[in-house]
Scaffold this motif. Structure first.
Motif, PDB file in Angstrom:
ATOM      1  N   UNK A   1       8.156  12.867   3.659  1.00 24.43           N
ATOM      2  CA  UNK A   1       8.605  14.104   3.016  1.00 24.43           C
ATOM      3  C   UNK A   1       8.581  13.983   1.506  1.00 24.43           C
ATOM      4  N   UNK A   2       9.067  12.853   0.988  1.00 26.85           N
ATOM      5  CA  UNK A   2       9.064  12.662  -0.461  1.00 26.85           C
ATOM      6  C   UNK A   2       7.634  12.629  -0.992  1.00 26.85           C
ATOM      7  N   UNK A   3       6.745  11.931  -0.286  1.00 25.76           N
ATOM      8  CA  UNK A   3       5.369  11.830  -0.768  1.00 25.76           C
ATOM      9  C   UNK A   3       4.627  13.155  -0.636  1.00 25.76           C
ATOM     10  N   UNK A   4       4.916  13.925   0.431  1.00 22.18           N
ATOM     11  CA  UNK A   4       4.253  15.225   0.615  1.00 22.18           C
ATOM     12  C   UNK A   4       4.539  16.157  -0.558  1.00 22.18           C
ATOM     13  N   UNK A   5       5.766  16.089  -1.071  1.00 25.03           N
ATOM     14  CA  UNK A   5       6.149  16.944  -2.194  1.00 25.03           C
ATOM     15  C   UNK A   5       5.960  16.251  -3.543  1.00 25.03           C
ATOM     16  N   UNK A   6       5.220  15.135  -3.530  1.00 29.97           N
ATOM     17  CA  UNK A   6       4.891  14.402  -4.756  1.00 29.97           C
ATOM     18  C   UNK A   6       6.139  13.979  -5.527  1.00 29.97           C
ATOM     19  N   UNK A   7       7.147  13.528  -4.793  1.00 25.49           N
ATOM     20  CA  UNK A   7       8.375  13.033  -5.398  1.00 25.49           C
ATOM     21  C   UNK A   7       8.448  11.510  -5.239  1.00 25.49           C
ATOM     22  N   UNK A   8       8.966  10.843  -6.241  1.00 23.74           N
ATOM     23  CA  UNK A   8       9.119   9.373  -6.210  1.00 23.74           C
ATOM     24  C   UNK A   8       7.799   8.697  -5.825  1.00 23.74           C
ATOM     25  N   UNK A   9       6.708   9.116  -6.478  1.00 18.47           N
ATOM     26  CA  UNK A   9       5.379   8.596  -6.124  1.00 18.47           C
ATOM     27  C   UNK A   9       5.228   7.109  -6.426  1.00 18.47           C
ATOM     28  N   UNK A  10       6.062   6.588  -7.306  1.00 12.26           N
ATOM     29  CA  UNK A  10       5.980   5.169  -7.665  1.00 12.26           C
ATOM     30  C   UNK A  10       6.856   4.280  -6.771  1.00 12.26           C
ATOM     31  N   UNK A  11       7.518   4.879  -5.776  1.00 12.33           N
ATOM     32  CA  UNK A  11       8.446   4.124  -4.937  1.00 12.33           C
ATOM     33  C   UNK A  11       7.736   3.530  -3.722  1.00 12.33           C
ATOM     34  N   UNK A  12       7.928   2.242  -3.518  1.00 17.24           N
ATOM     35  CA  UNK A  12       7.449   1.556  -2.317  1.00 17.24           C
ATOM     36  C   UNK A  12       8.569   1.583  -1.281  1.00 17.24           C
ATOM     37  N   UNK A  13       8.245   2.010  -0.055  1.00 12.86           N
ATOM     38  CA  UNK A  13       9.216   2.062   1.029  1.00 12.86           C
ATOM     39  C   UNK A  13       8.986   0.876   1.959  1.00 12.86           C
ATOM     40  N   UNK A  14       9.980   0.029   2.116  1.00 13.17           N
ATOM     41  CA  UNK A  14       9.936  -1.091   3.064  1.00 13.17           C
ATOM     42  C   UNK A  14      10.856  -0.726   4.224  1.00 13.17           C
ATOM     43  N   UNK A  15      10.270  -0.533   5.405  1.00 19.45           N
ATOM     44  CA  UNK A  15      11.005  -0.001   6.556  1.00 19.45           C
ATOM     45  C   UNK A  15      10.998  -1.038   7.682  1.00 19.45           C
ATOM     46  N   UNK A  16      12.034  -1.865   7.766  1.00 14.04           N
ATOM     47  CA  UNK A  16      12.065  -2.931   8.779  1.00 14.04           C
ATOM     48  C   UNK A  16      12.363  -2.388  10.176  1.00 14.04           C
ATOM     49  N   UNK A  17      11.943  -3.164  11.170  1.00 15.88           N
ATOM     50  CA  UNK A  17      12.267  -2.885  12.570  1.00 15.88           C
ATOM     51  C   UNK A  17      13.403  -3.807  13.006  1.00 15.88           C
ATOM     52  N   UNK A  18      14.426  -3.243  13.635  1.00 16.88           N
ATOM     53  CA  UNK A  18      15.477  -4.077  14.212  1.00 16.88           C
ATOM     54  C   UNK A  18      14.914  -4.838  15.406  1.00 16.88           C
ATOM     55  N   UNK A  19      15.494  -5.985  15.721  1.00 17.62           N
ATOM     56  CA  UNK A  19      15.061  -6.706  16.930  1.00 17.62           C
ATOM     57  C   UNK A  19      15.366  -5.887  18.177  1.00 17.62           C
TER      58      UNK A  19
END
Length: 248
Positions: A44-62
């Motif tokens: 959603x943030x990227x679709x609206x060109x917001x926080x384009x410099x932000x890297x999202x690290x999305x871990x998976x729980x065990x």
């Protein structure tokens, strides 16, 4: 650490300086996946060109064998206004929190923060957060984590503070310092119609947080009519928080 590596959503543009990358490490909720709600937020943030410099690290729980789903720890039942109380029966919400599981997940967050620093992201450009159970782990990490003092802030969506009666002892045991006020920024929000994590637990979590965090460092919001989910007002406030603590 989970058997699956984190889902990485790379930035779509550089920050104002190549030396100013920014990262959000964001934990999903109980039974969800990194490519569920967390990926939806990033998109959603990227679709609206917001926080384009932000890297999202999305871990998976065990995968938790007992719960038969992904979980950062084994949850106890939360108070539920829709659930009738049986006279003489011990309330499930009075059962102890899964401290061992929660603290293992706290250690995972420390590892992920360390990896981001080693990859070149300045610690003051790193945010840690989560939704629901991921929020709960992030709250505990923000108060007891090994690297919690060097990041920009903690993002806490629709969750509660577990181990609330153990935080002071855990801070001492982990050499965090029970009398030190927290200097980083906190974003802690909830919906009034959350039927999974009742609003009273959010209020209680805020009160507990104030034992270690100055009020001016907590950006708190309650959204009328929002359930255990997100909405446009929350996303707008998240963006304002991002722009304040990790500006371009």
């Amino acid at each position: 650490m989970s058997e699956r590596p984190p889902y990485i959503v790379p930035p779509t543009a550089e920050a104002s300086s190549p030396a100013r990358p920014a990262t959000l490490i964001f934990l999903h909720g109980y039974g969800d996946d990194a490519d569920g709600l967390p990926l939806g937020l990033a998109q959603q943030f990227q679709f609206y060109n917001k926080m384009q410099y932000l890297k999202w690290v999305l871990p998976y729980a065990p995968h938790n064998q007992e719960a038969m789903t992904r979980a950062w720890y084994m949850p106890r039942a939360l108070p539920n206004a829709m659930k009738p109380r049986v006279p003489g029966e011990v309330a499930e919400e009075e059962a102890p929190d899964d401290e061992a599981g929660i603290m293992r997940s706290v250690d995972v967050l420390d590892e992920l923060v360390e990896q981001e620093i080693e990859s070149g992201t300045p610690p003051e450009r790193i945010l840690v957060g989560g939704f629901s159970q991921g929020c709960a782990v992030s709250l505990v990490w923000g108060l007891t984590g090994r690297l919690r003092d060097i990041v920009a802030g903690v993002l806490c969506l629709s969750g509660y503070l577990p181990l609330r009666d153990r935080i002071a002892e855990l801070r001492n045991e982990r050499a965090v310092g029970s009398n030190e006020k927290d200097a980083k920024q906190w974003f802690y929000v909830h919906g009034t119609m959350d039927m999974l994590v009742p609003l009273k637990l959010f209020v209680q979590g805020n009160e507990d947080l104030l034992k270690w965090v100055d009020r001016e460092n907590i950006d708190g919001h309650v959204y009328a009519g929002m359930g255990h989910s997100t909405n446009s007002a929350e996303l707008r406030d998240m963006l304002a928080f991002f722009e304040k603590v990790i500006p371009a």
